[in-house]
Design an enzyme around this catalytic site. Structure first.
Site, PDB file in Angstrom:
ATOM      1  N   ARG A   1      -2.329  -6.363  -8.295  1.00  0.00           N
ATOM      2  CA  ARG A   1      -1.268  -7.300  -7.937  1.00  0.00           C
ATOM      3  C   ARG A   1      -1.214  -8.477  -8.891  1.00  0.00           C
ATOM      4  NH1 ARG A   1      -2.817  -9.472  -2.751  1.00  0.00           N
ATOM      5  NH2 ARG A   1      -4.824  -8.815  -3.493  1.00  0.00           N
TER       6      ARG A   1
ATOM      7  N   HIS B   1       0.843  -1.202   0.000  1.00  0.00           N
ATOM      8  CA  HIS B   1       0.000   0.000   0.000  1.00  0.00           C
ATOM      9  C   HIS B   1       0.877   1.251   0.000  1.00  0.00           C
ATOM     10  CE1 HIS B   1      -3.224  -2.527   2.215  1.00  0.00           C
ATOM     11  NE2 HIS B   1      -3.670  -2.319   0.987  1.00  0.00           N
TER      12      HIS B   1
ATOM     13  N   SER C   1      -3.350  -7.344   2.749  1.00  0.00           N
ATOM     14  CA  SER C   1      -3.797  -7.269   4.144  1.00  0.00           C
ATOM     15  C   SER C   1      -4.283  -8.625   4.637  1.00  0.00           C
ATOM     16  CB  SER C   1      -4.906  -6.228   4.292  1.00  0.00           C
ATOM     17  OG  SER C   1      -4.406  -4.940   4.032  1.00  0.00           O
TER      18      SER C   1
ATOM     19  N   LYS D   1     -16.664  -6.834   6.925  1.00  0.00           N
ATOM     20  CA  LYS D   1     -15.720  -7.460   7.842  1.00  0.00           C
ATOM     21  C   LYS D   1     -16.301  -7.439   9.243  1.00  0.00           C
ATOM     22  CE  LYS D   1     -11.266  -6.691   5.758  1.00  0.00           C
ATOM     23  NZ  LYS D   1     -10.041  -5.949   5.819  1.00  0.00           N
TER      24      LYS D   1
END
Length: 166
Positions: free
Chosen positions: A92, A18, A134, A42
């Site tokens: 990514r 990040h 993460s 979450k």
């Protein structure tokens, strides 16, 4: 005209990947807003909303054109409030592209006024960080894997203070 970019995410926790993207995007735009979102999906975040904001502010303190802000709700509404802003997203891997492209298209349509919606620009992750997310950090923390190479120093310290890592 000054151009603002918005880099949104839950940043739970912020990673070195990040931070690399933040530094690179800050070099491309007049202003970069790192937008920390409340992720209602979450159920058990590693860090509270306020803790994530504070950690990011600390990690970004030496990047002069970066600010950290919190938001809840639709990203397009937050970005629209920044006037002439674009969305920055990191990629990514190929799986990221499929999901991010879909979100970019939905955001463009949802924000469009006379066909002029908010643009999303993709920055590929530096290959040395492509394996870091993460989710990986949270999983590794659970098994006490050393995380020094995965998160900024201030995040590692916060994880130690919470007893997440040793």
């Amino acid at each position: 005209m000054a151009v603002t970019a918005v880099y949104p995410g839950s940043f739970d926790p912020v990673t070195v990947g990040h931070m690399d993207l933040i530094r690179r995007a800050a070099g491309l735009f007049d202003r970069l807003v790192v937008a920390v979102l409340v992720n209602s999906e979450k159920k058990s975040p590693l860090f509270s909303f306020d803790e994530r904001v504070i950690m990011l502010q600390d990690a970004c303190k030496n990047i002069p054109n970066v600010s950290v802000e919190r938001f809840e709700g639709l990203l397009v509404d937050f970005v629209r409030s920044k006037k002439d802003a674009v969305i920055i997203r990191g990629l990514r891997e190929l799986m990221d592209f499929d999901m991010e492209l879909q979100m970019a298209q939905v955001n463009r349509i949802a924000s469009g006024v006379s066909g002029e919606g908010i643009e999303t620009l993709f920055l590929p992750t530096d290959p040395k960080y492509s394996h870091i997310s993460s989710s990986v950090v949270r999983e590794y923390a659970r098994y006490h894997v050393p995380l020094k190479e995965f998160v900024p120093e201030n995040v590692l310290e916060a994880m130690k203070e919470k007893g997440i890592v040793k």
